[in-house]
Design an enzyme around this catalytic site. Structure first.
Site, mmCIF file in Angstrom:
data_model
loop_
_atom_site.group_PDB
_atom_site.id
_atom_site.type_symbol
_atom_site.label_atom_id
_atom_site.label_comp_id
_atom_site.label_asym_id
_atom_site.label_seq_id
_atom_site.Cartn_x
_atom_site.Cartn_y
_atom_site.Cartn_z
ATOM 1 C CG ASP A 104 -1.774 -1.030 1.210
ATOM 2 O OD1 ASP A 104 -2.127 -1.640 0.353
ATOM 3 O OD2 ASP A 104 -2.338 -1.554 2.394
HETATM 4 N N1 URA Z 1 -1.354 -5.893 3.752
HETATM 5 C C1 URA Z 1 -1.687 -4.525 3.752
HETATM 6 O O1 URA Z 1 -2.821 -4.544 4.550
HETATM 7 N N2 URA Z 1 -1.139 -3.690 3.258
HETATM 8 C C2 URA Z 1 0.202 -4.047 2.688
HETATM 9 O O2 URA Z 1 0.715 -3.269 2.026
HETATM 10 C C3 URA Z 1 0.599 -5.485 2.434
HETATM 11 C C4 URA Z 1 -0.190 -6.375 3.166
#
Ligand code: URA
Length: 254
Positions: A104
């Site tokens: 993310d």
């Molecule tokens: N899980 C999440 O919630 N975000 C990420 O970036 C990776 C795994």
């Protein structure tokens, strides 16, 4: 392995296929100190000496980088608004690099960047169940009950519950915030669903406030890399990833 000269040059990011054809026509490229016959001339990487504007080029079929992805940087090759993980890799030979999987925008940590599509596929294919470990700070108190729920497989709003995951409670900070404690945890998952870690904590009524990936299969984030910094993988790391690929594939068959 033989390659067309224009492909060789384009693979190395000298220019697009049509740009490199122009360079060849304008006599800016030599092969073993001679002007090539044309863009279609075959060259052997590692054997023929190719120069562009006088500088000798070094052909690498595959490149592998480990980046500590910072916040506010997208896991993409290009983006109209944000800096991408590829923008951070400034010393690259190949122009066909891509990030292996996604983190993310606000997640930090281990990001493998390569042009080895077959390795990337094996690391990401859902059936391979390659373990990924995250370090997180979670608002509230993460409990042994949560550990059991994660181990049993949580319902996160998908057709099937998430696969069993290993949650380890590292520390509970009761001092920094007056409102509620902050728990530090490590979580190992073997899938890669959208926002998976955050959604797993939401499923037990808790909110992730900081997330960082620390390993992906056999590859561990180099602690010396600050967010935004990267380095090439060592031979040992590349071999570990390739070896693991065989083990994981072997397990899948049995
Ligand atoms: N899980 C999440 O919630 N975000 C990420 O970036 C990776 C795994």
């Amino acid at each position: 392995m033989q390659l067309r000269l224009d492909k060789y040059l384009a693979d190395l990011g000298v220019g697009t296929r049509s740009q490199v054809k122009q360079y060849i026509r304008r006599k800016q490229v030599t092969v073993n100190d001679f002007l090539p016959k044309g863009p279609e001339q075959k060259v052997v990487p590692g054997k023929d000496r190719i120069r562009f504007q006088g500088t000798e080029l070094c052909y690498q079929e595959y490149e592998y980088f480990m980046l500590n992805k910072p916040k506010n940087c997208v896991s993409a090759v290009t983006d109209p608004y944000y800096k991408t993980v590829l923008d951070l890799i400034t010393e690259k030979n190949r122009r066909d690099l891509f990030p292996v999987g996604r983190l993310d925008l606000d997640t930090e940590g281990l990001m493998l960047i390569t042009n080895d599509g077959s390795l990337a596929h094996d690391l990401l294919a859902p059936g391979k169940h390659v373990p990924k470990t995250y370090y997180a700070k979670v608002a509230g108190s993460v409990t042994e009950e949560d550990v059991e729920k994660f181990a049993a497989g949580l319902e996160i709003g998908e057709k099937k519950p998430a696969l069993p995951a290993e949650l380890r409670i590292l520390f509970e900070d009761r001092e920094t915030s007056v409102e509620q404690p902050v728990s530090e945890i490590e979580l190992t998952i073997t899938e890669g669903k959208f926002h998976q870690v955050k959604r797993m904590f939401e499923a037990v009524g808790k909110h992730v406030i900081y997330l960082k990936r620390i390993s992906m299969g056999a590859l561990k984030l180099d602690e010396a890399l600050q967010p935004g910094e990267y380095r090439t993988l060592t031979e040992t790391e590349i071999n570990l990833l390739k070896k693991q690929r065989k083990t994981v594939a072997g397990k899948e068959k049995s």
